[in-house]
Design an enzyme around this catalytic site. Structure first.
Site, PDB file in Angstrom:
ATOM      1  N   HIS A 261      -8.965-119.029 -50.040  1.00 38.75           N
ATOM      2  CA  HIS A 261      -8.588-119.045 -51.463  1.00 38.75           C
ATOM      3  C   HIS A 261      -9.821-118.818 -52.345  1.00 38.75           C
ATOM      4  O   HIS A 261      -9.769-118.077 -53.328  1.00 38.75           O
ATOM      5  CB  HIS A 261      -7.993-120.408 -51.857  1.00 38.75           C
ATOM      6  CG  HIS A 261      -6.703-120.754 -51.182  1.00 38.75           C
ATOM      7  ND1 HIS A 261      -6.592-121.773 -50.258  1.00 38.75           N
ATOM      8  CD2 HIS A 261      -5.463-120.226 -51.313  1.00 38.75           C
ATOM      9  CE1 HIS A 261      -5.331-121.848 -49.853  1.00 38.75           C
ATOM     10  NE2 HIS A 261      -4.629-120.938 -50.460  1.00 38.75           N
TER      11      HIS A 261
ATOM     12  N   LYS B 149      -4.366-110.793 -47.503  1.00 40.36           N
ATOM     13  CA  LYS B 149      -3.655-110.015 -46.472  1.00 40.36           C
ATOM     14  C   LYS B 149      -3.097-110.908 -45.370  1.00 40.36           C
ATOM     15  O   LYS B 149      -2.304-110.462 -44.562  1.00 40.36           O
ATOM     16  CB  LYS B 149      -4.614-109.007 -45.839  1.00 40.36           C
ATOM     17  CG  LYS B 149      -4.862-107.777 -46.665  1.00 40.36           C
ATOM     18  CD  LYS B 149      -5.563-106.780 -45.767  1.00 40.36           C
ATOM     19  CE  LYS B 149      -5.983-105.557 -46.499  1.00 40.36           C
ATOM     20  NZ  LYS B 149      -6.714-104.631 -45.604  1.00 40.36           N
TER      21      LYS B 149
ATOM     22  N   HIS C  74      -8.763-123.614 -49.230  1.00 37.89           N
ATOM     23  CA  HIS C  74      -9.779-123.403 -48.204  1.00 37.89           C
ATOM     24  C   HIS C  74     -10.637-122.201 -48.626  1.00 37.89           C
ATOM     25  O   HIS C  74     -10.406-121.603 -49.691  1.00 37.89           O
ATOM     26  CB  HIS C  74      -9.144-123.208 -46.824  1.00 37.89           C
ATOM     27  CG  HIS C  74      -8.053-122.176 -46.791  1.00 37.89           C
ATOM     28  ND1 HIS C  74      -8.299-120.833 -46.974  1.00 37.89           N
ATOM     29  CD2 HIS C  74      -6.715-122.287 -46.615  1.00 37.89           C
ATOM     30  CE1 HIS C  74      -7.171-120.163 -46.891  1.00 37.89           C
ATOM     31  NE2 HIS C  74      -6.181-121.022 -46.692  1.00 37.89           N
TER      32      HIS C  74
ATOM     33  N   MET D 111      -0.845-122.643 -53.654  1.00 30.47           N
ATOM     34  CA  MET D 111      -0.088-123.899 -53.599  1.00 30.47           C
ATOM     35  C   MET D 111      -1.053-125.066 -53.351  1.00 30.47           C
ATOM     36  O   MET D 111      -0.636-126.135 -52.895  1.00 30.47           O
ATOM     37  CB  MET D 111       0.984-123.826 -52.518  1.00 30.47           C
ATOM     38  CG  MET D 111       2.015-122.733 -52.818  1.00 30.47           C
ATOM     39  SD  MET D 111       3.616-122.984 -52.036  1.00 30.47           S
ATOM     40  CE  MET D 111       3.166-123.004 -50.310  1.00 30.47           C
TER      41      MET D 111
HETATM   42  O1  PAF Z   1       0.837-117.667 -50.793  1.00 33.31           O
HETATM   43  C1  PAF Z   1       1.109-118.711 -51.417  1.00 33.31           C
HETATM   44  O2  PAF Z   1       0.344-119.684 -51.430  1.00 33.31           O
HETATM   45  C2  PAF Z   1       2.432-118.796 -52.156  1.00 33.31           C
HETATM   46  O3  PAF Z   1       3.444-118.113 -51.478  1.00 33.31           O
HETATM   47  C3  PAF Z   1       2.341-118.339 -53.613  1.00 33.31           C
HETATM   48  C4  PAF Z   1       1.988-116.864 -53.710  1.00 33.31           C
HETATM   49  C5  PAF Z   1       1.285-119.157 -54.348  1.00 33.31           C
HETATM   50  C6  PAF Z   1       3.680-118.535 -54.314  1.00 33.31           C
HETATM   51  O4  PAF Z   1       4.062-119.873 -54.317  1.00 33.31           O
END
Ligand code: PAF
Length: 280
Positions: free
Chosen positions: A33, A149, A30, A26
């Site tokens: 990700h 996780k 950071h 979303m």
């Molecule tokens: O973990 C997230 O950032 C969200 O729940 C996802 C998997 C991108 C779905 O919107």
């Protein structure tokens, strides 16, 4: 890095490839990700990330409008991480009409823990993940998606959804990244004041202490130890939703000692709700 804002454009970009490696986000990226992108890259023949703040998974009182949107910085980080294609649909592209077809994960998994405190959350997550998978993987013989996780229940729900719908997508878990003091990295950490930020590590410390206490005193003491752990956190000024020891396999309360366990917790610190977990 190519940027696709529409599903059609994304599919054109991905046409030459047979095994996309995908990271759904979303935004407000950071290092956690970026670690997922780094782990995805060698596993596929094209690396795809998405940025989409999914209204369907936010309750009306939650932070959809204020959720941090950091487009320029996110693009720079993904580019530096070697992401090939960024899918960043507008709401009208992903949801051109009200999304009345939804994926409802089973209550025994989706209405406990996070789902108990955020009703409908996992329907919103599962629906958007299914849709993103359809955008990225339709027509591909195979592919993989990395899920952290840190969102333990989300990872489990997505994994089962993929299995039950027989999607040809491998779900690869990524370990939680932590700051030097042990706080799990999260986009919502940015909401914390300086004082809250130094307190925030006490959530992971509480999970660790609870796990050790249950291991030392045994499962019959589990509920009493969970209640004590919540009280201790509350005494520090937190508002805990749950601190609990569950089976890794299905997130239900454990009955016998030889089961693999995970300690999960969610608590509010000021206005910010943090979650974390620890496999023990
Ligand atoms: O973990 C997230 O950032 C969200 O729940 C996802 C998997 C991108 C779905 O919107």
């Amino acid at each position: 890095m190519k940027i696709a804002h529409t599903i059609a454009d994304l599919r054109t970009q991905l046409a030459p490839y047979r095994r996309p490696a995908f990271v759904a986000t979303m935004g407000n990226l950071h290092d956690g990700h970026i670690a997922l992108v780094n782990q995805a890259r060698p596993r596929g023949d094209v690396t795809v990330a998405s940025i989409f703040v999914n209204r369907l998974q936010f309750a009306p009182h939650e932070d959809f409008d204020s959720y941090p949107r950091t487009w320029e910085a996110d693009c720079a980080k993904l580019q530096a991480a070697g992401c090939d294609v960024l899918f960043a649909p507008r709401e009208a592209d992903l949801y051109p009409e009200p999304q009345t077809y939804k994926v409802h994960p089973p209550a025994e998994l989706a209405d406990i823990l996070e789902g108990h405190f955020r009703p409908g959350f996992f329907t919103g997550v599962s629906t958007v993940v299914m849709k993103l998978f359809s955008c990225v993987f339709a027509g591909k013989p195979e592919g993989l998606a990395m899920f952290g996780k840190k969102d333990y229940q989300q990872l489990m729900i997505v994994r089962r959804m993929v299995r039950q719908f027989a999607l040809p997508i491998e779900i690869v878990p990524g370990e939680t990244l932590r700051a030097a003091d042990g706080l799990a990295l999260s986009s919502r950490n940015g909401y914390l004041s300086a004082q809250e930020r130094s307190e925030a590590v006490h959530l992971s410390m509480a999970l660790k202490a609870l796990g050790q206490a249950v291991q030392a005193q045994g499962l019959p003491q589990r509920e009493a130890l969970e209640a004590a752990a919540m009280q201790a956190l509350a005494a520090r000024g937190w508002k805990p939703d749950y601190l609990t020891v569950r089976r890794r396999a299905d997130l239900l309360p454990p009955e016998n000692a030889d089961t693999s366990l995970v300690v999960l917790g969610a608590a509010r610190l000021g206005p910010t709700r943090l979650i974390d977990n620890l496999e023990i």
